[in-house]
Design a protein around this motif. Structure first.
Motif, short mmCIF file in Angstrom:
data_model
loop_
_atom_site.label_atom_id
_atom_site.label_comp_id
_atom_site.label_asym_id
_atom_site.label_seq_id
_atom_site.Cartn_x
_atom_site.Cartn_y
_atom_site.Cartn_z
N ILE A 190 0.79 -1.20 0.03
CA ILE A 190 0.03 0.06 -0.15
C ILE A 190 0.76 1.18 0.29
CG2 ILE A 190 -1.75 1.33 1.25
CD1 ILE A 190 -2.44 -1.30 2.40
N GLU A 191 0.52 2.26 -0.77
CA GLU A 191 1.48 3.66 -0.85
C GLU A 191 1.38 4.19 0.63
OE1 GLU A 191 0.01 5.70 -4.18
OE2 GLU A 191 0.14 4.13 -5.45
N ALA A 192 2.19 4.78 0.75
CA ALA A 192 2.16 5.49 2.07
C ALA A 192 1.08 6.38 2.61
CB ALA A 192 3.66 6.07 2.31
N ASP A 193 0.69 7.29 1.33
CA ASP A 193 -0.48 8.15 1.90
C ASP A 193 -1.97 7.49 1.55
OD1 ASP A 193 -0.07 8.10 -1.03
OD2 ASP A 193 -0.19 10.17 -1.44
N HIS A 194 -1.97 6.38 1.14
CA HIS A 194 -3.21 5.84 1.12
C HIS A 194 -4.18 5.77 2.13
CE1 HIS A 194 -6.46 3.41 -0.84
NE2 HIS A 194 -6.25 2.62 0.25
N ILE A 195 -5.23 6.14 2.09
CA ILE A 195 -6.69 6.26 3.16
C ILE A 195 -7.29 4.87 2.68
CG2 ILE A 195 -7.97 7.29 4.49
CD1 ILE A 195 -6.43 9.93 4.24
N PHE A 196 -7.84 4.35 3.69
CA PHE A 196 -8.80 3.46 3.23
C PHE A 196 -10.12 3.88 3.41
CE2 PHE A 196 -5.09 1.01 4.83
CZ PHE A 196 -4.88 -0.12 4.09
N ASP A 197 -10.92 3.40 2.31
CA ASP A 197 -12.32 4.21 2.39
C ASP A 197 -13.25 2.91 2.45
OD1 ASP A 197 -14.31 6.06 1.62
OD2 ASP A 197 -13.98 5.55 -0.43
N ASN A 198 -14.45 3.38 3.36
CA ASN A 198 -15.37 2.39 3.54
C ASN A 198 -16.44 3.15 3.94
OD1 ASN A 198 -15.96 2.47 6.47
ND2 ASN A 198 -13.67 1.34 6.35
N ASN A 199 -17.72 2.68 3.79
CA ASN A 199 -18.99 3.49 4.19
C ASN A 199 -19.56 3.12 5.61
OD1 ASN A 199 -20.11 0.77 3.53
ND2 ASN A 199 -21.71 1.35 2.21
N THR A 200 -18.83 2.69 6.22
CA THR A 200 -19.34 2.24 7.77
C THR A 200 -18.67 3.21 8.69
OG1 THR A 200 -18.99 -0.35 7.16
CG2 THR A 200 -19.01 0.34 9.47
N LYS A 201 -19.46 3.47 9.51
CA LYS A 201 -19.23 4.57 10.58
C LYS A 201 -19.67 4.08 12.07
CE LYS A 201 -19.58 9.05 9.50
NZ LYS A 201 -20.25 10.30 9.49
N ILE A 202 -18.71 4.07 13.11
CA ILE A 202 -19.24 3.77 14.25
C ILE A 202 -19.42 5.05 14.97
CG2 ILE A 202 -18.53 2.85 16.52
CD1 ILE A 202 -16.51 0.86 14.95
N VAL A 203 -20.58 5.03 15.67
CA VAL A 203 -21.10 6.30 16.41
C VAL A 203 -21.06 6.16 17.76
CG1 VAL A 203 -23.12 7.93 16.30
CG2 VAL A 203 -22.51 6.94 14.35
N PHE A 204 -20.49 7.13 18.54
CA PHE A 204 -20.26 7.03 19.74
C PHE A 204 -21.14 8.19 20.44
CE2 PHE A 204 -16.17 5.20 18.28
CZ PHE A 204 -16.15 3.89 19.01
N ASP A 205 -22.28 7.79 21.36
CA ASP A 205 -22.99 8.69 21.87
C ASP A 205 -22.34 8.90 23.31
OD1 ASP A 205 -25.36 9.03 20.58
OD2 ASP A 205 -26.42 7.41 21.39
N ILE A 206 -21.99 10.28 23.34
CA ILE A 206 -21.08 10.79 24.55
C ILE A 206 -21.88 11.62 25.46
CG2 ILE A 206 -18.87 10.70 23.07
CD1 ILE A 206 -19.01 13.54 22.86
N ASP A 207 -21.51 11.68 26.74
CA ASP A 207 -22.31 12.35 27.69
C ASP A 207 -21.48 13.91 27.86
OD1 ASP A 207 -24.36 10.78 28.18
OD2 ASP A 207 -23.16 9.82 29.61
N MET A 208 -20.35 13.94 27.68
CA MET A 208 -19.65 14.97 28.06
C MET A 208 -19.58 16.18 26.91
SD MET A 208 -15.57 13.98 27.19
CE MET A 208 -14.75 15.30 27.76
N ASP A 209 -19.33 17.42 27.02
CA ASP A 209 -19.42 18.45 26.19
C ASP A 209 -18.59 18.15 24.71
OD1 ASP A 209 -19.93 21.47 25.51
OD2 ASP A 209 -18.01 20.96 24.95
N ILE A 210 -19.24 18.26 23.85
CA ILE A 210 -18.70 17.45 22.35
C ILE A 210 -17.32 18.42 22.15
CG2 ILE A 210 -19.81 18.96 20.78
CD1 ILE A 210 -20.21 16.21 19.13
N LYS A 211 -17.23 19.58 22.61
CA LYS A 211 -15.92 20.33 21.99
C LYS A 211 -15.01 19.88 22.98
CE LYS A 211 -18.53 24.73 20.96
NZ LYS A 211 -18.95 26.02 21.51
N ASP A 212 -15.00 19.60 24.34
CA ASP A 212 -14.13 18.86 25.32
C ASP A 212 -13.80 17.68 24.72
OD1 ASP A 212 -14.23 21.25 26.79
OD2 ASP A 212 -15.49 20.35 28.41
N ALA A 213 -14.77 16.70 24.38
CA ALA A 213 -14.28 15.62 23.75
C ALA A 213 -13.46 15.72 22.54
CB ALA A 213 -15.78 14.83 23.41
#
Length: 102
Positions: free
Chosen positions: A38-61
């Motif tokens: 794999i070329e050094a600057d390659h970024i893997f691409d997929n359509n899956t995203k894990i979503v994390f619900d958080i309780d803390m302020d999103i800016k702080d997170a």
């Protein structure tokens, strides 16, 4: 997985199994035998995203993750949508999202 309060069930240098409360998430590191092709600057691409619900302020997170060299995008929301969102990427280019109720 201290950043997302997930309990590590199994862990070794190339594998982690996380308890996400009702489901397990298995994460594999890409093996060295594949990275050589794999070329050094390659970024893997997929359509899956894990979503994390958080309780803390999103800016702080977001700032906490940035301080740990995690690439994070801008915080966003949509009209009539009850959440703040912030996407980030792991070292292999997989996208995850922080989600905080307004």
């Amino acid at each position: 997985m201290e950043n997302f309060n997930l309990k590590v069930i199994e862990e070794d240098p190339v594998w982690a199994l996380l308890d996400a409360g009702g489901i397990y998430i298995g994460l594999h590191k890409i093996g060295d035998q594949y990275l050589e092709e794999i070329e050094a600057d390659h970024i893997f691409d997929n359509n899956t995203k894990i979503v994390f619900d958080i309780d803390m302020d999103i800016k702080d997170a977001k700032n906490d993750l940035v301080s740990k060299n995690v690439r994070m995008r801008d915080i966003k929301t949509f009209q009539d949508y009850p959440f703040w969102l912030c996407d980030g990427t792991d070292p292999e280019g997989n996208v995850f999202q922080l989600r905080r109720k307004k």
